[in-house]
Structures are given as C-alpha cells and as structure tokens.
Design an enzyme around this catalytic site. Sequence first.
Site, PDB file in Angstrom:
ATOM      1  N   GLY A  11       3.277  13.773 -10.605  1.00 50.29           N
ATOM      2  CA  GLY A  11       2.272  13.329  -9.632  1.00 50.29           C
ATOM      3  C   GLY A  11       2.890  12.824  -8.375  1.00 50.29           C
ATOM      4  N   TRP A  15       1.121   6.055  -5.421  1.00 48.88           N
ATOM      5  CA  TRP A  15       1.931   5.467  -5.996  1.00 48.88           C
ATOM      6  C   TRP A  15       3.060   6.402  -6.378  1.00 48.88           C
ATOM      7  CZ3 TRP A  15       4.558   1.387  -6.510  1.00 48.88           C
ATOM      8  CH2 TRP A  15       4.786   1.100  -7.855  1.00 48.88           C
ATOM      9  N   LYS A 205      -7.147  -4.867 -15.603  1.00 53.01           N
ATOM     10  CA  LYS A 205      -7.158  -5.616 -14.393  1.00 53.01           C
ATOM     11  C   LYS A 205      -7.703  -4.697 -13.345  1.00 53.01           C
ATOM     12  CE  LYS A 205      -4.300  -2.873 -12.072  1.00 53.01           C
ATOM     13  NZ  LYS A 205      -4.002  -2.603 -10.438  1.00 53.01           N
ATOM     14  N   ARG A 271      -7.741  -1.137  -4.029  1.00 50.08           N
ATOM     15  CA  ARG A 271      -8.778  -0.173  -3.579  1.00 50.08           C
ATOM     16  C   ARG A 271     -10.267  -0.342  -4.408  1.00 50.08           C
ATOM     17  NH1 ARG A 271      -5.850   4.988  -6.080  1.00 50.08           N
ATOM     18  NH2 ARG A 271      -4.125   4.380  -4.989  1.00 50.08           N
TER      19      ARG A 271
HETATM   20  N1  LIG Z   1      -1.714   3.250  -5.485  1.00 50.54           N
HETATM   21  C1  LIG Z   1      -1.156   2.091  -6.121  1.00 50.54           C
HETATM   22  O1  LIG Z   1      -1.145   1.297  -5.391  1.00 50.54           O
HETATM   23  C2  LIG Z   1      -0.932   2.180  -7.581  1.00 50.54           C
HETATM   24  C3  LIG Z   1      -0.171   0.923  -8.092  1.00 50.54           C
HETATM   25  C4  LIG Z   1       0.247   1.035  -9.452  1.00 50.54           C
HETATM   26  C5  LIG Z   1      -0.302   2.053 -10.197  1.00 50.54           C
HETATM   27  N2  LIG Z   1      -1.083   3.101  -9.715  1.00 50.54           N
HETATM   28  C6  LIG Z   1      -1.550   4.036 -10.687  1.00 50.54           C
HETATM   29  O2  LIG Z   1      -0.992   5.083 -10.537  1.00 50.54           O
HETATM   30  C7  LIG Z   1      -1.824   6.137 -10.828  1.00 50.54           C
HETATM   31  C8  LIG Z   1      -1.641   7.378  -9.861  1.00 50.54           C
HETATM   32  O3  LIG Z   1      -2.320   6.719  -8.828  1.00 50.54           O
HETATM   33  P1  LIG Z   1      -1.901   7.078  -7.181  1.00 50.54           P
HETATM   34  O4  LIG Z   1      -2.429   5.981  -6.667  1.00 50.54           O
HETATM   35  O5  LIG Z   1      -0.460   7.797  -7.173  1.00 50.54           O
HETATM   36  O6  LIG Z   1      -2.844   8.536  -7.071  1.00 50.54           O
HETATM   37  P2  LIG Z   1      -3.894   8.623  -5.700  1.00 50.54           P
HETATM   38  O7  LIG Z   1      -5.477   8.306  -6.172  1.00 50.54           O
HETATM   39  O8  LIG Z   1      -3.441   8.217  -4.666  1.00 50.54           O
HETATM   40  O9  LIG Z   1      -4.018  10.147  -5.525  1.00 50.54           O
HETATM   41  C9  LIG Z   1      -4.766  11.182  -6.334  1.00 50.54           C
HETATM   42  C10 LIG Z   1      -3.603  12.182  -6.878  1.00 50.54           C
HETATM   43  O10 LIG Z   1      -4.479  12.864  -7.897  1.00 50.54           O
HETATM   44  C11 LIG Z   1      -4.072  14.430  -7.607  1.00 50.54           C
HETATM   45  N3  LIG Z   1      -5.035  15.079  -8.089  1.00 50.54           N
HETATM   46  C12 LIG Z   1      -6.340  15.290  -7.662  1.00 50.54           C
HETATM   47  N4  LIG Z   1      -7.011  16.268  -8.554  1.00 50.54           N
HETATM   48  C13 LIG Z   1      -6.325  16.538  -9.301  1.00 50.54           C
HETATM   49  C14 LIG Z   1      -6.235  17.295 -10.497  1.00 50.54           C
HETATM   50  N5  LIG Z   1      -7.261  18.065 -10.857  1.00 50.54           N
HETATM   51  N6  LIG Z   1      -5.175  17.235 -11.550  1.00 50.54           N
HETATM   52  C15 LIG Z   1      -4.187  16.350 -11.280  1.00 50.54           C
HETATM   53  N7  LIG Z   1      -3.946  15.625 -10.035  1.00 50.54           N
HETATM   54  C16 LIG Z   1      -4.996  15.835  -9.180  1.00 50.54           C
HETATM   55  C17 LIG Z   1      -3.939  14.196  -6.085  1.00 50.54           C
HETATM   56  O11 LIG Z   1      -3.283  15.202  -5.645  1.00 50.54           O
HETATM   57  C18 LIG Z   1      -3.182  12.966  -5.702  1.00 50.54           C
HETATM   58  O12 LIG Z   1      -1.905  13.244  -5.866  1.00 50.54           O
HETATM   59  C19 LIG Z   1      -3.259   5.576 -11.443  1.00 50.54           C
HETATM   60  O13 LIG Z   1      -3.327   5.336 -12.731  1.00 50.54           O
HETATM   61  C20 LIG Z   1      -3.204   4.395 -10.543  1.00 50.54           C
HETATM   62  O14 LIG Z   1      -3.761   3.311 -11.319  1.00 50.54           O
HETATM   63  C21 LIG Z   1      -1.305   2.991  -8.474  1.00 50.54           C
END
Ligand SMILES: NC(=O)c1ccc[n+]([C@@H]2O[C@H](COP(=O)([O-])OP(=O)(O)OC[C@H]3O[C@@H](n4cnc5c(N)ncnc54)[C@H](O)[C@@H]3O)[C@@H](O)[C@H]2O)c1
Length: 355
Positions: A11, A15, A205, A271
């Site tokens: 990923g 994050w 949460k 968000r």
């Molecule tokens: N962003 C934060 O602040 C944060 C913090 C802690 C935990 N998280 C958790 O981390 C996880 C990932 O979130 P994020 O913020 O890195 O993602 P994001 O929402 O920023 O980005 C979406 C990601 O999904 C990918 N994507 C789109 N279509 C896809 C597909 N069909 N198959 C696979 N990947 C695809 C995109 O390329 C991108 O990398 C989530 O579960 C989120 O809750 C996020």
Amino acid sequence: MAAPKKVCIVGSGNWGSAIAKIVGLNAGRSSKFDSTVKMWVFEELVDGQKLTEIINTEHENVKYLPGHRLPENVVAVADLVEAVSGADILLFVIPHQFISRVCDTIRGKIKQDALGLSLIKGVDEGPDGLKLISEVIREKLGISVSVLMGANIANEVADEKFCETTIGSKDKAQGALLKDLMQTEHFRVTVVEEADVVEICGALKNIVAVGAGFCDGLGFGDNTKAAVIRLGLMEMIAFARLFCSAGPVSSETFLESCGVADLITTCYGGRNRRVAEAFAKTGRSLEELEKEMLNGQKLQGPATAAEVHIILKNKNLLDNGRFLTLRIPSHWMQCLMMMMMMMQCNSKLISQQLH
Ligand SMILES: NC(=O)c1ccc[n+]([C@@H]2O[C@H](COP(=O)([O-])OP(=O)(O)OC[C@H]3O[C@@H](n4cnc5c(N)ncnc54)[C@H](O)[C@@H]3O)[C@@H](O)[C@H]2O)c1
C-alpha cells in the site's frame, strides 16, 4: 546471526507513504532488517507519468503524501506479487475494501513464515458476523498477523510531530521485532497483547468521527461533540466486550493510543469528520464529496458504519437500546439515517468491493 528481515509495504496511500518514511529510515540503519524496503503501489498516472516512476526517481509520493521525501531505499513496485515475494515482514496498509482482492492475488506466493502487520482500519462482515481485517489476512494467507493502530494522522506523522501508537500482538517476540521496525524518536510504540481490541478501536473510531462531523456540520458546539465522543467510546467498549470473546477486554487498552487518543484526534482532525461535516451542511452524496475533497483518498467511516449496522442487525442488537442509542440529538440522528440510507443504496457496490 539471523539473516536481515526483508520488509514489504503493501500500500502507498497517505498512511502507507508516511509509514514508508519511518520503515525506510529504520531498515536503513538496523542490521536486523534488509535495507531495501519494497512498497507496492497501485499504479496510476499522475500528469501523464507513472506514480511508481515518480516515486523511484523523485523519492516523493506526489499524489498521496506531497512535500515529503521518502528514503531512497524505499523502492516502489507496481507488480503486487513481485513486491511481496521473499518478504519476511508484510505491512498491510490499504483501504479495507481492497484487502480481500489483494490477499487473493498473493495467496501461495509469499513466504510461509512471513509475519503480517495490519495498519488497516475497518472491519468486514462475514456470514457469522464480525470479521476483523487481521482475520481476513490470517485466513487467506495462513500467516501470523499483528496490528498497529493509534492517534496517527498521516501528515502529522510524516512531519515528525510527536505521537504515540499501539501494536497489538499476541506473540511477545513478534511484537518486539515489529516495535524495532516501527519506533522512532517521534513515533513511540507501546505493545499490548489484546490485539483484537486494538483493531476494533481502530475501526470503530471512524464511525464516531462521522458523528463528530455531523455535530460540526449541524452547528452544535464543543460540549455536544464531547458528548458524542464519550458515548462513542462507551459504545466502542460495549462492542468490543461483545465481539472480542476470545480473550480479555481490559479498560487499560482503551487508554492506549489506539483507544481514546485515536478517537479524539479523528474527531477533530480526520478526513471522516471533515466529509461528514460537509455532508451535514450540504446534503450532497458521499461519493461526490469523497471525490471532491479527498483527491483519491478513501473514506472509511461510512463503509464501516454500514458493515457494523449489518452485523448488529443480524444479531438483533439494534433495537435493544444498547447501540445507537436515542440519547443523541434528533438532527444528528436524521443525518445518520440519511447516511445509512445512502449506504444501503450503495450496499451492492460495497459488497462488490469487499469480495
Ligand atoms: N491516512 C491516515 O491518516 C491514516 C492513519 C492511520 C491509519 N490509516 C488507515 O490506513 C489504511 C490506508 O489508508 P491510506 O490513508 O494510506 O490510503 P488513502 O486513502 O490515502 O489512499 C487510497 C489508496 O488506495 C489505493 N487504491 C485505489 N484503488 C485501489 C484498488 N482497487 N486496490 C488497491 N488499492 C487501491 C490508492 O492507490 C491509494 O494508495 C486505511 O485503512 C486507513 O484507515 C490511515
């Protein structure tokens, strides 16, 4: 001495990229880890150029974490199977709706003794009710999976602003190894054994954050939002006590970063809160708002709310006054119902994404 462990980050969103900064740094300076860290990137074009190429030449994820340099030992790979092959530690950090498909693609193509760490916040709903994302990974890949959750808004972590996080691991040695990989001076890790509770907190949460966003959008004040957060925490605890029946559910876990701290940060900065606020103010569809406000990032709260709703409904727990109580203001309830109706219209789409 044991061979250095190879790490792959599955990923590369907001994050995933912030975590790549930390893991790249630690892997580059510790003999316990191979210095090259592979990062699977869901390939897309940004201004006509492949995102993997941009990351590997400019060392920046210009779409999901602009303005932050990634360590040069983090290598972006577009082919998922190539990225995970040979890895000893797999960090899963994608929106939860994509995890099943990703696991199906790599099943049988990873090291059998690989360790998993899920940073994914969300739940799945299986035929028997609740399914944790770590369980989905464990079942599909047959590997041991720990989790990492906490008050960790990605941009602030990438800015190296101090924060804490929680690793939930039932295996002490694995927990210690993962802590070595993840901890920095600014990102402090506590390891606890109640991994299921840590994961439930991370998922639920986001639902409370949607409620906090409704509060803001409807013009309620900070007192009301504090009430929503408090009620939300009570319901998170009640839910965990019902569903984490395989082990203890202690109050202390809710006092770790994965519990109350993550809840507070998400209800003020995340968000899900932002988009829910816009939803309450404008009544526009979630898809539209997600597209317009998040630049490719995904919302987690509404989908998790829909999944939890189905799980509670199937267990006849919706109308017993235990969950989604009527203690909350009626405007807020109207917003919630409106969102639920939209999610039900979209449930076909969600279940297609989940499976
Ligand atoms: N962003 C934060 O602040 C944060 C913090 C802690 C935990 N998280 C958790 O981390 C996880 C990932 O979130 P994020 O913020 O890195 O993602 P994001 O929402 O920023 O980005 C979406 C990601 O999904 C990918 N994507 C789109 N279509 C896809 C597909 N069909 N198959 C696979 N990947 C695809 C995109 O390329 C991108 O990398 C989530 O579960 C989120 O809750 C996020």
